[in-house]
Design a protein around this motif. Structure first.
Motif, PDB file in Angstrom:
ATOM      1  N   UNK A 167       0.821  -1.209   0.000  1.00 53.63           N
ATOM      2  CA  UNK A 167       0.000   0.000   0.000  1.00 53.63           C
ATOM      3  C   UNK A 167       0.864   1.271   0.000  1.00 53.63           C
ATOM      4  N   UNK A 168       2.080   1.190   0.557  1.00 51.53           N
ATOM      5  CA  UNK A 168       2.951   2.358   0.704  1.00 51.53           C
ATOM      6  C   UNK A 168       4.252   2.207  -0.090  1.00 51.53           C
ATOM      7  N   UNK A 169       4.189   1.668  -1.286  1.00 53.04           N
ATOM      8  CA  UNK A 169       5.399   1.455  -2.081  1.00 53.04           C
ATOM      9  C   UNK A 169       6.156   2.752  -2.364  1.00 53.04           C
ATOM     10  N   UNK A 170       5.446   3.806  -2.702  1.00 50.89           N
ATOM     11  CA  UNK A 170       6.117   5.070  -3.025  1.00 50.89           C
ATOM     12  C   UNK A 170       6.848   5.669  -1.822  1.00 50.89           C
ATOM     13  N   UNK A 171       6.201   5.783  -0.658  1.00 52.98           N
ATOM     14  CA  UNK A 171       6.934   6.289   0.504  1.00 52.98           C
ATOM     15  C   UNK A 171       8.100   5.385   0.915  1.00 52.98           C
ATOM     16  N   UNK A 172       7.964   4.085   0.706  1.00 45.85           N
ATOM     17  CA  UNK A 172       9.070   3.178   1.031  1.00 45.85           C
ATOM     18  C   UNK A 172      10.296   3.491   0.185  1.00 45.85           C
ATOM     19  N   UNK A 173      10.081   3.876  -1.062  1.00 46.18           N
ATOM     20  CA  UNK A 173      11.204   4.251  -1.921  1.00 46.18           C
ATOM     21  C   UNK A 173      11.966   5.424  -1.313  1.00 46.18           C
ATOM     22  N   UNK A 204      20.178  -2.767  -4.799  1.00 48.58           N
ATOM     23  CA  UNK A 204      19.232  -1.837  -4.189  1.00 48.58           C
ATOM     24  C   UNK A 204      18.481  -1.078  -5.276  1.00 48.58           C
ATOM     25  N   UNK A 205      19.174  -0.708  -6.334  1.00 50.39           N
ATOM     26  CA  UNK A 205      18.536   0.019  -7.431  1.00 50.39           C
ATOM     27  C   UNK A 205      17.452  -0.826  -8.091  1.00 50.39           C
ATOM     28  N   UNK A 206      17.708  -2.122  -8.259  1.00 49.47           N
ATOM     29  CA  UNK A 206      16.706  -3.021  -8.842  1.00 49.47           C
ATOM     30  C   UNK A 206      15.484  -3.136  -7.934  1.00 49.47           C
ATOM     31  N   UNK A 207      15.725  -3.173  -6.623  1.00 51.52           N
ATOM     32  CA  UNK A 207      14.609  -3.224  -5.681  1.00 51.52           C
ATOM     33  C   UNK A 207      13.786  -1.945  -5.755  1.00 51.52           C
ATOM     34  N   UNK A 208      14.461  -0.801  -5.785  1.00 45.35           N
ATOM     35  CA  UNK A 208      13.744   0.478  -5.897  1.00 45.35           C
ATOM     36  C   UNK A 208      12.931   0.541  -7.186  1.00 45.35           C
ATOM     37  N   UNK A 209      13.500   0.053  -8.280  1.00 44.40           N
ATOM     38  CA  UNK A 209      12.786   0.048  -9.550  1.00 44.40           C
ATOM     39  C   UNK A 209      11.564  -0.873  -9.481  1.00 44.40           C
ATOM     40  N   UNK A 210      11.719  -2.013  -8.816  1.00 36.93           N
ATOM     41  CA  UNK A 210      10.591  -2.927  -8.635  1.00 36.93           C
ATOM     42  C   UNK A 210       9.478  -2.312  -7.816  1.00 36.93           C
ATOM     43  N   UNK A 211       9.848  -1.519  -6.791  1.00 33.61           N
ATOM     44  CA  UNK A 211       8.832  -0.792  -6.017  1.00 33.61           C
ATOM     45  C   UNK A 211       8.135   0.240  -6.891  1.00 33.61           C
ATOM     46  N   UNK A 212       8.915   0.968  -7.686  1.00 30.79           N
ATOM     47  CA  UNK A 212       8.344   2.001  -8.565  1.00 30.79           C
ATOM     48  C   UNK A 212       7.402   1.381  -9.588  1.00 30.79           C
TER      49      UNK A 212
END
Length: 169
Positions: free
Chosen positions: A30-36, A80-88
């Motif tokens: 639910x909070x993917x964007x703030x987690x980034x 970490x960048x791949x994880x952030x992209x997956x969240x985005x």
């Protein structure tokens, strides 16, 4: 509007301390964007909860699998960048987000086991802290679950460290 306010506070936080009786990883989806934002600023979420408070068996299974070094090794190549992209891109399931946040140590979970038979730890408090040493405390009926943040009728009080009336509290 509660979830919008929480998202805005979470997005600006360097650390979020949360205590809850119940948790489900759906809240993380639910909070993917703030987690980034938290990850990019090397922030943390510290979760204190009842040891019986996981509402999804899949969350327990995923956390148990993380204890296996061979299983953890599968994720070691993910940057970490791949994880952030997956969240985005919203490509991860809620349990995958939970596993990565724990593995990367952005989310730390401590469990409480009450001494009395069937008693549970039931405190529901959160403190958002930013890099300027501002704090927002919230306390109320909300668990750290998707249902509490999206459809339940919850009662929550907020106190802000920069208000003179709230500073002592």
């Amino acid at each position: 509007k509660y979830n919008i306010a929480i998202a805005q506070m979470l997005e600006r936080s360097s650390i979020y301390r949360r205590s809850t009786a119940y948790f489900d990883s759906g809240i993380l989806k639910f909070y993917e964007e703030p987690l980034q934002s938290i990850i990019q600023t090397d922030g943390r979420i510290l979760l204190l909860m009842d040891w019986q408070g996981f509402t999804k068996k899949s969350d327990i299974n995923e956390l148990e699998k993380l204890q296996d070094p061979d299983y953890r090794a599968q994720f070691a190549q993910r940057t970490l960048q791949e994880f952030l992209q997956g969240l985005a891109d919203s490509t991860f399931s809620h349990t995958e987000i939970l596993a990565e946040l724990v593995r990367l140590e952005f989310l730390q979970i401590k469990l409480i086991k009450m001494e009395q038979g069937r008693a549970i730890y039931h405190k529901k408090t959160g403190i958002f802290s930013d890099s300027l040493d501002n704090h927002i405390l919230h306390e109320g009926s909300d668990n750290f679950t998707r249902a509490a943040h999206s459809r339940n009728a919850e009662s929550v009080t907020f106190l802000y460290s920069w208000d003179d009336l709230d500073r002592e509290a």
